[in-house]
Design a protein around this motif. Sequence first.
Motif, PDB file in Angstrom:
ATOM      1  N   PHE A  54       0.851  -1.190   0.000  1.00  0.00           N
ATOM      2  CA  PHE A  54       0.000   0.000   0.000  1.00  0.00           C
ATOM      3  C   PHE A  54       0.887   1.240   0.000  1.00  0.00           C
ATOM      4  CE2 PHE A  54      -2.441  -3.070   2.834  1.00  0.00           C
ATOM      5  CZ  PHE A  54      -3.118  -3.640   1.783  1.00  0.00           C
ATOM      6  N   THR A  55       0.546   2.199  -0.843  1.00  0.00           N
ATOM      7  CA  THR A  55       1.357   3.416  -0.938  1.00  0.00           C
ATOM      8  C   THR A  55       0.596   4.671  -0.550  1.00  0.00           C
ATOM      9  OG1 THR A  55       0.820   3.599  -3.295  1.00  0.00           O
ATOM     10  CG2 THR A  55       2.865   2.416  -2.709  1.00  0.00           C
ATOM     11  N   THR A  56      -0.700   4.548  -0.305  1.00  0.00           N
ATOM     12  CA  THR A  56      -1.490   5.715   0.090  1.00  0.00           C
ATOM     13  C   THR A  56      -2.231   5.414   1.391  1.00  0.00           C
ATOM     14  OG1 THR A  56      -3.535   5.069  -1.047  1.00  0.00           O
ATOM     15  CG2 THR A  56      -1.874   6.298  -2.350  1.00  0.00           C
ATOM     16  N   LEU A  57      -2.550   6.479   2.106  1.00  0.00           N
ATOM     17  CA  LEU A  57      -3.298   6.341   3.349  1.00  0.00           C
ATOM     18  C   LEU A  57      -4.676   5.743   3.077  1.00  0.00           C
ATOM     19  CD1 LEU A  57      -3.128   6.761   6.372  1.00  0.00           C
ATOM     20  CD2 LEU A  57      -3.953   9.095   6.047  1.00  0.00           C
ATOM     21  N   LYS A  58      -5.274   6.072   1.949  1.00  0.00           N
ATOM     22  CA  LYS A  58      -6.583   5.501   1.603  1.00  0.00           C
ATOM     23  C   LYS A  58      -6.489   3.988   1.431  1.00  0.00           C
ATOM     24  CE  LYS A  58     -10.620   5.672  -1.391  1.00  0.00           C
ATOM     25  NZ  LYS A  58     -11.105   4.483  -0.773  1.00  0.00           N
ATOM     26  N   GLN A  59      -5.466   3.513   0.736  1.00  0.00           N
ATOM     27  CA  GLN A  59      -5.292   2.063   0.589  1.00  0.00           C
ATOM     28  C   GLN A  59      -5.137   1.396   1.955  1.00  0.00           C
ATOM     29  OE1 GLN A  59      -1.827   2.281  -2.013  1.00  0.00           O
ATOM     30  NE2 GLN A  59      -2.973   1.181  -3.616  1.00  0.00           N
ATOM     31  N   MET A  60      -4.377   2.047   2.831  1.00  0.00           N
ATOM     32  CA  MET A  60      -4.150   1.468   4.155  1.00  0.00           C
ATOM     33  C   MET A  60      -5.436   1.454   4.967  1.00  0.00           C
ATOM     34  SD  MET A  60      -1.488   0.227   5.879  1.00  0.00           S
ATOM     35  CE  MET A  60      -2.506  -1.096   6.507  1.00  0.00           C
ATOM     36  N   THR A  61      -6.199   2.543   4.951  1.00  0.00           N
ATOM     37  CA  THR A  61      -7.455   2.574   5.722  1.00  0.00           C
ATOM     38  C   THR A  61      -8.472   1.606   5.132  1.00  0.00           C
ATOM     39  OG1 THR A  61      -8.236   4.527   4.521  1.00  0.00           O
ATOM     40  CG2 THR A  61      -7.158   4.910   6.637  1.00  0.00           C
ATOM     41  N   ASP A  62      -8.492   1.455   3.817  1.00  0.00           N
ATOM     42  CA  ASP A  62      -9.387   0.471   3.195  1.00  0.00           C
ATOM     43  C   ASP A  62      -9.024  -0.942   3.653  1.00  0.00           C
ATOM     44  OD1 ASP A  62     -10.731   2.473   1.845  1.00  0.00           O
ATOM     45  OD2 ASP A  62      -9.820   2.035  -0.108  1.00  0.00           O
ATOM     46  N   ALA A  63      -7.720  -1.245   3.706  1.00  0.00           N
ATOM     47  CA  ALA A  63      -7.273  -2.564   4.166  1.00  0.00           C
ATOM     48  C   ALA A  63      -7.672  -2.784   5.625  1.00  0.00           C
ATOM     49  CB  ALA A  63      -5.768  -2.707   3.996  1.00  0.00           C
ATOM     50  N   ILE A  64      -7.446  -1.787   6.460  1.00  0.00           N
ATOM     51  CA  ILE A  64      -7.799  -1.914   7.881  1.00  0.00           C
ATOM     52  C   ILE A  64      -9.300  -2.110   8.038  1.00  0.00           C
ATOM     53  CG2 ILE A  64      -7.908  -0.678  10.091  1.00  0.00           C
ATOM     54  CD1 ILE A  64      -5.117   0.472   9.390  1.00  0.00           C
ATOM     55  N   ASN A  65     -10.087  -1.356   7.297  1.00  0.00           N
ATOM     56  CA  ASN A  65     -11.539  -1.545   7.368  1.00  0.00           C
ATOM     57  C   ASN A  65     -11.929  -2.968   6.954  1.00  0.00           C
ATOM     58  OD1 ASN A  65     -12.469   0.922   8.425  1.00  0.00           O
ATOM     59  ND2 ASN A  65     -12.255   1.909   6.425  1.00  0.00           N
ATOM     60  N   GLY A  66     -11.268  -3.497   5.948  1.00  0.00           N
ATOM     61  CA  GLY A  66     -11.522  -4.874   5.532  1.00  0.00           C
ATOM     62  C   GLY A  66     -11.119  -5.877   6.601  1.00  0.00           C
ATOM     63  N   TRP A  67      -9.973  -5.655   7.226  1.00  0.00           N
ATOM     64  CA  TRP A  67      -9.512  -6.548   8.291  1.00  0.00           C
ATOM     65  C   TRP A  67     -10.451  -6.486   9.496  1.00  0.00           C
ATOM     66  CZ3 TRP A  67      -3.879  -4.407   7.755  1.00  0.00           C
ATOM     67  CH2 TRP A  67      -3.287  -4.953   6.605  1.00  0.00           C
ATOM     68  N   LEU A  68     -10.936  -5.288   9.825  1.00  0.00           N
ATOM     69  CA  LEU A  68     -11.873  -5.156  10.941  1.00  0.00           C
ATOM     70  C   LEU A  68     -13.208  -5.839  10.617  1.00  0.00           C
ATOM     71  CD1 LEU A  68     -11.093  -1.491  12.062  1.00  0.00           C
ATOM     72  CD2 LEU A  68     -10.518  -3.611  13.283  1.00  0.00           C
ATOM     73  N   TYR A  69     -13.638  -5.752   9.371  1.00  0.00           N
ATOM     74  CA  TYR A  69     -14.842  -6.467   8.940  1.00  0.00           C
ATOM     75  C   TYR A  69     -14.644  -7.974   9.134  1.00  0.00           C
ATOM     76  CZ  TYR A  69     -18.287  -8.658   5.920  1.00  0.00           C
ATOM     77  OH  TYR A  69     -19.279  -9.470   5.433  1.00  0.00           O
ATOM     78  N   CYS A  70     -13.490  -8.492   8.727  1.00  0.00           N
ATOM     79  CA  CYS A  70     -13.204  -9.920   8.888  1.00  0.00           C
ATOM     80  C   CYS A  70     -13.167 -10.318  10.355  1.00  0.00           C
ATOM     81  CB  CYS A  70     -11.898 -10.279   8.186  1.00  0.00           C
ATOM     82  SG  CYS A  70     -12.067 -10.254   6.381  1.00  0.00           S
ATOM     83  N   TYR A  71     -12.701  -9.429  11.213  1.00  0.00           N
ATOM     84  CA  TYR A  71     -12.748  -9.699  12.655  1.00  0.00           C
ATOM     85  C   TYR A  71     -14.200  -9.795  13.118  1.00  0.00           C
ATOM     86  CZ  TYR A  71     -12.368  -8.954  17.690  1.00  0.00           C
ATOM     87  OH  TYR A  71     -12.492  -9.074  19.062  1.00  0.00           O
ATOM     88  N   ASN A  72     -15.031  -8.849  12.665  1.00  0.00           N
ATOM     89  CA  ASN A  72     -16.436  -8.815  13.088  1.00  0.00           C
ATOM     90  C   ASN A  72     -17.220 -10.043  12.637  1.00  0.00           C
ATOM     91  OD1 ASN A  72     -16.196  -6.407  14.503  1.00  0.00           O
ATOM     92  ND2 ASN A  72     -16.635  -5.170  12.704  1.00  0.00           N
ATOM     93  N   ILE A  73     -16.844 -10.631  11.499  1.00  0.00           N
ATOM     94  CA  ILE A  73     -17.546 -11.844  11.047  1.00  0.00           C
ATOM     95  C   ILE A  73     -16.805 -13.114  11.490  1.00  0.00           C
ATOM     96  CG2 ILE A  73     -18.661 -10.665   9.104  1.00  0.00           C
ATOM     97  CD1 ILE A  73     -16.633 -12.162   7.249  1.00  0.00           C
ATOM     98  N   LYS A  74     -15.811 -12.926  12.347  1.00  0.00           N
ATOM     99  CA  LYS A  74     -15.058 -14.039  12.955  1.00  0.00           C
ATOM    100  C   LYS A  74     -14.284 -14.874  11.939  1.00  0.00           C
ATOM    101  CE  LYS A  74     -18.106 -14.390  16.955  1.00  0.00           C
ATOM    102  NZ  LYS A  74     -19.019 -13.324  16.891  1.00  0.00           N
ATOM    103  N   ASP A  75     -13.715 -14.187  10.941  1.00  0.00           N
ATOM    104  CA  ASP A  75     -12.923 -14.843   9.915  1.00  0.00           C
ATOM    105  C   ASP A  75     -11.460 -14.954  10.362  1.00  0.00           C
ATOM    106  OD1 ASP A  75     -12.367 -16.042   7.496  1.00  0.00           O
ATOM    107  OD2 ASP A  75     -12.359 -14.177   6.356  1.00  0.00           O
ATOM    108  N   PHE A  76     -10.882 -13.843  10.801  1.00  0.00           N
ATOM    109  CA  PHE A  76      -9.521 -13.817  11.332  1.00  0.00           C
ATOM    110  C   PHE A  76      -9.357 -12.592  12.214  1.00  0.00           C
ATOM    111  CE2 PHE A  76      -9.037 -11.851   7.060  1.00  0.00           C
ATOM    112  CZ  PHE A  76      -8.517 -10.613   7.402  1.00  0.00           C
ATOM    113  N   VAL A  77      -8.260 -12.598  12.976  1.00  0.00           N
ATOM    114  CA  VAL A  77      -7.938 -11.479  13.858  1.00  0.00           C
ATOM    115  C   VAL A  77      -6.635 -10.872  13.382  1.00  0.00           C
ATOM    116  CG1 VAL A  77      -7.413 -10.759  16.220  1.00  0.00           C
ATOM    117  CG2 VAL A  77      -9.064 -12.601  15.816  1.00  0.00           C
TER     118      VAL A  77
END
Length: 184
Positions: A54-77
């Motif tokens: 990731f080279t932009t803050l938007k890419q990083m925040t999009d990734a974090i939002n995706g990872w947090l979504y996966c946490y919420n659906i109990k996919d991974f931490v």
Amino acid sequence: MENIYEKCPVLKNDLITIRKLDINDAEELLKCYSDEEAIKFFNSDNCHGDDFHFTTLKQMTDAINGWLYCYNIKDFVRMTIINNDSKEKIGTVEMFNRGQAECYGVHGVLRIDIRSSFEKENIISSILDIVDNNFYELFNVDFIMTKAVNDANERIKALTKSGYKKAVKFELEDYYYKKCTNIR
């Protein structure tokens, strides 16, 4: 221990603190995920072609939002790694229970993404110390598997020192595993 998907603990030792990922970590974590030297050590297997560069803050925040979504659906931490001395957020660890495998039993897959300046045996050993003392029980696994490419000399030294062995079954190139040694 509590269910990690209901309450994610803060885990620490002398060098490292690991805690649940937060969207406010994005700016500092971008230093890790834009680090071209670090990216070659990331495990992006089965990540649908994403290399986590990731080279932009938007890419990083999009990734974090995706990872947090996966946490919420109990996919991974996905958890943030913090260097205790400098308070810098130096990367992340990800873990999930992958289920039963023929030769490895119920196993978890561990991903360690850290900035190249912290890709040192003592830092990785410190991360593994937290993992080994907590993740077997938190994720209800008998084995933990993680990837270390041949050029990851510091990582391989830390894994070997921590009791991980090279995986040879299932043609798992570049993977290491460790069986739980604590009675659960």
